[in-house]
Design an enzyme around this catalytic site. Structure first.
Site, mmCIF file in Angstrom:
data_model
loop_
_atom_site.group_PDB
_atom_site.id
_atom_site.type_symbol
_atom_site.label_atom_id
_atom_site.label_comp_id
_atom_site.label_asym_id
_atom_site.label_seq_id
_atom_site.Cartn_x
_atom_site.Cartn_y
_atom_site.Cartn_z
ATOM 1 C CG ASP A 91 8.434 -16.143 -5.844
ATOM 2 O OD1 ASP A 91 9.624 -16.087 -6.223
ATOM 3 O OD2 ASP A 91 7.824 -15.192 -5.337
ATOM 4 N N GLY B 27 0.221 -8.758 -2.256
ATOM 5 C CA GLY B 27 -0.384 -7.971 -1.195
ATOM 6 C C GLY B 27 0.589 -7.661 -0.078
#
EC number: 2.7.11.25
Length: 745
Positions: free
Chosen positions: A159, A43
């Site tokens: 990540d 997003g």
């Protein structure tokens, strides 16, 4: 207006069950969305202002998502000073949501260390640059350690990178963006794609093993390298190239030799290829604490930070990787050449096997392959033992049993080949004798079609030989083509051509205007002059004008280029001297296409007698008996007797023994039966006398009037003997004088 904790609503559910998770709900009217400041994993991120119940304003970060998945759930479970703080969720337009977190004024760590602000930060703060490095490294390690060991559930970030570490106004590192994170309820979780190439561990790239906390340790080592070097990891490589370097070549980020040992060892422990061999975050945190407490090591590291060794080492690694890439490219091309040669060899072997199943009619032209197939076919009728047949085939090749040797073999020879059973030897000898008898019986009796074909071939060769002069001069031209692929890479191949020395040297009677008609085959051999080893497979091609070696050869001009080419030119059968010419050249430059040599060659040609005709003894063909019971088409050049050749020639051309065709002979007989005048004028001065043909009445007795007169005038023993007799020695018709002759009805 409501507080973040007093108002709660059901906003999401877990992926694995229907268990409902409660998040703090923030009213949309209390949120004012500001500028777009970044992009998260799933997003966009905006800045904004949140009006608190007491009326005060707080700057926040708003991450807009379509579905509330793991990120909001994980953020609601964790709280740590080095992890971005989660405030709650806010309903956006439609089905979208805002994840509301604290706002980091200094942006991401990635942007900060690559900005000018980072260069002046150490001097303005009054400390040294390595102190900041150790502080940031400890803060990030503390946050990851909390996720791995102190959170409600063990969490793998998956990540971790400098773009997902943000700095607040006090330059404190906080870990954010948990869009790809996973709960680790057991020792590992199933692998799935997530993360960024340069920071991903080998097991995440390959997805071959279950993911563990060691995945974040690898990524942490890359972030530490970024903080120290202030460089972008694997900056000049694509994602696919990075994956290949890490997983296949085991190449990690470059560390200068001047790097202090404790720091170098810390990064190396994070980059072990096997996950279980890597250090855990507790060990890393302890190592950083020991490093910060050792002033001598801190001074050494500070001195190292002032050097420019990182860029030098990175450039060195790039050159090594590029060299490795070129080596791999060469190996790939060599493998392709070998694969192509292997396919060609397999194709040739298959052609040999196919040829063995259809041998030439002349047994003397049989190779070991033909003999082996023939022997295997014969023995296969009496023996079904495959091992036995394989041993006999191997013996045929080992002893080089060709067709000529096969015809002369005895039973002792067969036993020496491994045919020990008497029945098998008898059957094989029987077929060999039959093969020899068939060859001998048909030696001088070729088919008309084959005889005609051979005579036409010989006639053509004799005519071609008679059309050229005894001696001719030609020039052999050897050159090379060069293609520039890039600044250092070249592709090249060699060619050979031929021409007459001068246009006036073309033989006047020659039907072919090309000197290549005197060349049969051209062979190319390309070797490395330094190693004396062939660069590619030797190639031969039938001359039909200009010939080249079929494959392009690729080299790098950075290397010491020294190539030897050997061009062997083999002449046609019409050339008696020389039989071949060899041109050897050494090439040291690949800058442009050029002619390497022009070789003048004096050729002596074979001449045929002008009186030669088709009736000259010519080769004939003897069909061969094949064990399958049929005759194969082929040629065998032998010589038959003139009488036989004359008979077969007359039979082939339709002529009888008088030298006339059947049509001409029938026409002549018809003319003889037709009455014609005594004289027929053909020309004014030429008169041809043709005797008048009269039909004589057949007599039924030999003592007729004419016969009596003839016998009276010529009463010799010979004339008496010429009298016609029937079987039994009596006259054919003999009537007594004075009696009437018999009447025939």
């Amino acid at each position: 207006m409501s507080t973040p904790t007093s108002n709660e609503s059901t906003s999401s559910s877990s992926n694995n069950s229907d268990q409902r998770v409660l998040f703090p709900d923030i009213q949309r009217d209390d949120i004012q969305v500001g500028d777009h400041i970044g992009v998260g994993t799933f997003g966009a991120v905006f800045s904004g202002n949140w009006t608190l119940p007491d009326g005060s304003q707080r700057t926040i970060a708003l991450k807009k998502v379509f579905v509330l998945e793991k990120e909001a759930e994980i953020l609601s479970k964790i709280r740590h000073k080095n992890i971005i703080q989660f405030y709650g969720i806010c309903k956006a337009t439609g089905n979208d949501f805002f994840i509301v977190t604290e706002y980091a004024e200094k942006g991401s760590l990635y942007d900060f260390i690559h900005s000018e602000e980072s260069q002046s930060f150490a001097s303005s703060s009054g400390g040294n640059s390595f102190d900041v490095v150790v502080k940031w490294a400890s803060q990030i390690a503390s946050g990851i350690q909390y996720l791995h060991y102190d959170a409600v559930d063990t969490i793998i970030h998956r990540d971790l990178k400098s773009k997902n570490v943000v700095l607040d106004k006090n330059l404190v590192c906080k870990i954010c963006d948990f869009g790809t994170s996973k709960d680790l309820t057991h020792s590992c979780t199933a692998p799935s794609w997530g993360g960024t190439a340069a920071w991903m561990s080998p097991e995440m790239i390959l997805q071959s093993e279950g993911l563990t906390t060691a995945t974040d340790v690898w990524s942490y080592g890359v972030v530490l390298w970024e903080i120290l070097s202030k460089e972008v990891p694997y900056k000049d490589y694509s994602e696919f190239r990075i994956f290949t370097m890490i997983t296949q070549s085991g190449i990690t980020l470059a560390i200068p030799p001047s790097c202090p040992a404790p720091l170098k060892q810390l990064m190396s422990n994070c980059w072990k290829m096997t996950p279980k061999d890597r250090a855990n975050m507790r060990q890393i945190q302890g190592e950083l604490n020991r490093l910060a407490g050792n002033q001598k090591v801190m001074d050494e590291c500070e001195k190292f930070m002032g050097l420019e060794d990182w860029k030098t080492e990175i450039e060195k690694q790039e050159k090594n990787v590029e060299k490795m890439r070129k080596d791999l490219e060469k190996r790939r091309e060599q493998l392709e050449i070998r694969e192509k040669a292997l396919k060609q060899r397999m194709k040739v072997e298959q052609a040999v096997l196919d040829s063995a199943r259809h041998p030439p009619e002349d047994v003397h032209q049989w190779s070991e392959h033909h003999t082996s197939h023939w022997v295997e076919t014969v023995l296969g009728r009496v023996a079904n033992d495959k091992k036995f047949l394989d041993r006999v085939n191997a013996a045929v090749f080992r002893n080089r049993i060709t067709g000529a040797r096969l015809l002369g073999m005895t039973q002792n020879d067969l036993e020496h080949l491994g045919v020990h059973k008497v029945g098998s030897r008898i059957e094989l000898m029987k077929m060999i004798r039959k093969l020899a008898d068939t060859q001998k019986a048909l030696h001088n009796f070729p088919t008309l079609e084959q005889a005609k074909r051979i005579e036409m071939t010989l006639k053509t060769e004799k005519e071609a030989a008679g059309q050229l002069a005894n001696d001719v001069d030609i020039v052999i031209i050897v050159g090379m083509y060069v293609r520039k692929m890039n600044a250092t890479r070249r592709k090249f191949k060699f060619y050979a051509d031929s021409d007459w020395i001068d246009d006036t040297d073309i033989p006047a009677k020659s039907k072919s205007k090309h000197a290549s008609s005197l060349i049969k085959t051209v062979c190319f051999s390309v070797l490395d002059e330094n190693t004396k080893k062939p660069i590619n497979e030797p190639a031969c091609s039938i001359s039909s004008g200009m010939t080249t070696n079929p494959d392009w050869i690729t080299v790098d001009t950075e290397d010491d280029v020294k190539i030897r080419v050997i061009v062997s030119v083999y002449y046609a059968d019409i050339v008696t001297q020389p039989r071949n010419t060899e041109v050897i050249k050494v090439v040291t430059s690949l800058e442009e296409s050029k002619i390497l040599e022009e070789r003048h060659v004096h050729l002596r040609l074979r001449r045929s007698s002008s009186s030669a005709s088709i009736s000259t003894p010519s080769p004939v063909i003897a069909p061969v008996y094949h064990p399958f019971g049929h005759l194969n088409n082929g040629f065998h050049h032998t010589t038959s007797s003139p009488q036989l050749r004359g008979f077969w020639h007359r039979k082939q051309t339709g002529m009888n023994r008088h030298g006339l065709t059947e049509t001409e002979l029938s026409s002549l007989q018809e003319q003889l039966r037709t009455p014609s005048p005594d004289k027929k004028v053909v020309d004014e001065n030429v008169i041809i006398h043709v005797p008048k043909l009269t039909r004589r009445r057949r007599t039924t007795t030999t003592n007729s009037e004419d016969t009596e007169k003839s016998d009276t005038n010529n009463k010799t023993p010979e004339s008496q003997a010429r009298r016609v007799h029937v079987h039994g020695g009596k006259d054919k018709w003999n009537w007594k004088k004075g009696k009437s002759r018999p009447k025939f009805t």
